[in-house]
Design a protein around this motif. Structure first.
Motif, PDB file in Angstrom:
ATOM      1  N   ILE A 133       0.844  -1.105  -0.036  1.00 47.75           N
ATOM      2  CA  ILE A 133       0.000   0.114  -0.019  1.00 47.75           C
ATOM      3  C   ILE A 133       0.803   1.238  -0.011  1.00 47.75           C
ATOM      4  N   GLY A 134       1.690   1.203   0.998  1.00 46.64           N
ATOM      5  CA  GLY A 134       2.693   2.262   1.065  1.00 46.64           C
ATOM      6  C   GLY A 134       2.110   3.574   1.665  1.00 46.64           C
TER       7      GLY A 134
ATOM      8  N   ASP B 239       0.317   6.848   6.439  1.00 45.49           N
ATOM      9  CA  ASP B 239       1.253   5.627   6.059  1.00 45.49           C
ATOM     10  C   ASP B 239       0.428   4.251   6.509  1.00 45.49           C
ATOM     11  N   VAL B 240       0.018   3.505   5.615  1.00 40.88           N
ATOM     12  CA  VAL B 240      -0.559   2.419   5.742  1.00 40.88           C
ATOM     13  C   VAL B 240       0.107   1.201   6.571  1.00 40.88           C
TER      14      VAL B 240
ATOM     15  N   SER C 188      -9.129   6.434  15.479  1.00 39.92           N
ATOM     16  CA  SER C 188      -9.379   5.242  15.970  1.00 39.92           C
ATOM     17  C   SER C 188      -9.261   4.262  14.696  1.00 39.92           C
ATOM     18  N   ASN C 189      -9.039   3.090  14.798  1.00 42.25           N
ATOM     19  CA  ASN C 189      -9.125   2.056  13.639  1.00 42.25           C
ATOM     20  C   ASN C 189     -10.081   2.151  12.775  1.00 42.25           C
ATOM     21  N   ARG C 190     -11.532   2.538  12.657  1.00 46.93           N
ATOM     22  CA  ARG C 190     -12.360   2.760  11.986  1.00 46.93           C
ATOM     23  C   ARG C 190     -12.038   4.032  11.126  1.00 46.93           C
TER      24      ARG C 190
ATOM     25  N   LEU D  73     -11.694   4.428   7.232  1.00 50.16           N
ATOM     26  CA  LEU D  73     -12.468   5.229   6.501  1.00 50.16           C
ATOM     27  C   LEU D  73     -11.434   6.462   5.843  1.00 50.16           C
ATOM     28  N   LEU D  74     -10.536   6.919   6.322  1.00 45.52           N
ATOM     29  CA  LEU D  74      -9.692   7.832   5.732  1.00 45.52           C
ATOM     30  C   LEU D  74      -8.911   7.381   4.804  1.00 45.52           C
ATOM     31  N   GLN D  75      -8.436   6.191   4.964  1.00 46.71           N
ATOM     32  CA  GLN D  75      -7.740   5.391   3.746  1.00 46.71           C
ATOM     33  C   GLN D  75      -8.532   5.174   2.390  1.00 46.71           C
TER      34      GLN D  75
END
Length: 217
Positions: free
Chosen positions: A122-123, A133-134, A149-151, A155-157
């Protein structure tokens, strides 16, 4: 999650695109090898499903050129050929996986997900001053760390992978919670509200009745 399909068989290509979109991917379909090569030079994808026999530039040549550029893009070869020699040629050219066209669509999707998961490819994603930064699961804006948060991170990704485009509420729900839970509540709206508050700018737009879009403004 953007996936590139390179398949010249119109029925097969359309079926693949529909199935991958239904599974929560954003599938882009090309029928010519050279068109796919040009697209790869300007756009980012998480993986590619590649046929061997293509007009103009065949799949193996496209794959070899990609690997010669040191690309780590995960590639699943999909072809009607199923001999050992065909498989060896694909893997020697740089393929990560190999499936014949008679493969069940559910298996193909499962293999594709596993391929993406294993590759870790992903990078970093960058939209304006926002950097995701995934690999390290961190996000910064203008050099400052964002507590997500993880969610919110997921979502942002997805929004950053589709920067400048409107992502539907339904697609966001499917990507975060799967098909079974889509449409159950206003949880997406809650996450969007919190994310907009943390970003602290006007880059996260609401398109009423459609979905949300992230811009670099």
């Amino acid at each position: 999650m953007k996936i590139l399909i390179v398949e010249d068989d119109l029925m097969m290509g359309a079926g693949l695109q529909a199935a991958l979109n239904q599974a929560g991917f954003e599938a882009h379909w090309e029928t010519h090898g050279m068109a796919a090569q040009a697209l790869l030079a300007t756009e980012s994808f998480r993986a590619m499903v590649l046929d061997i026999t293509l007009p103009g530039l065949d799949g193996l040549s496209l794959l070899k050129a990609l690997r010669a550029q040191d690309s780590k893009l995960p590639v699943l070869m999909l072809t009607a050929r199923d001999t050992t020699r065909d498989k060896v040629q694909c893997f020697d050219a740089g393929a990560d996986d190999f499936l014949v066209k008679t493969t069940d669509m559910e298996e193909l999707i499962a293999r594709l997900r596993a391929l993406i998961r294993r590759s870790g490819y992903i990078g970093r994603l960058k939209v304006g001053k926002l950097v995701l930064d995934v690999d390290t699961q961190t996000a910064t804006q203008d050099g400052k760390w964002l507590a997500l948060s993880n969610r919110e991170f997921e979502l942002l990704q997805l929004l950053m992978e589709n920067a400048g485009q409107v992502v539907s509420r339904n697609r966001l729900e499917q990507a975060l919670f799967g098909l079974n839970r889509a449409g159950e509540s206003n949880v997406i709206e809650v996450h969007i509200h919190n994310l907009r508050h943390k970003l602290g700018n006007n880059s996260l737009k609401t398109v009423r009745g459609v979905g949300y879009a992230l811009t670099d403004s």
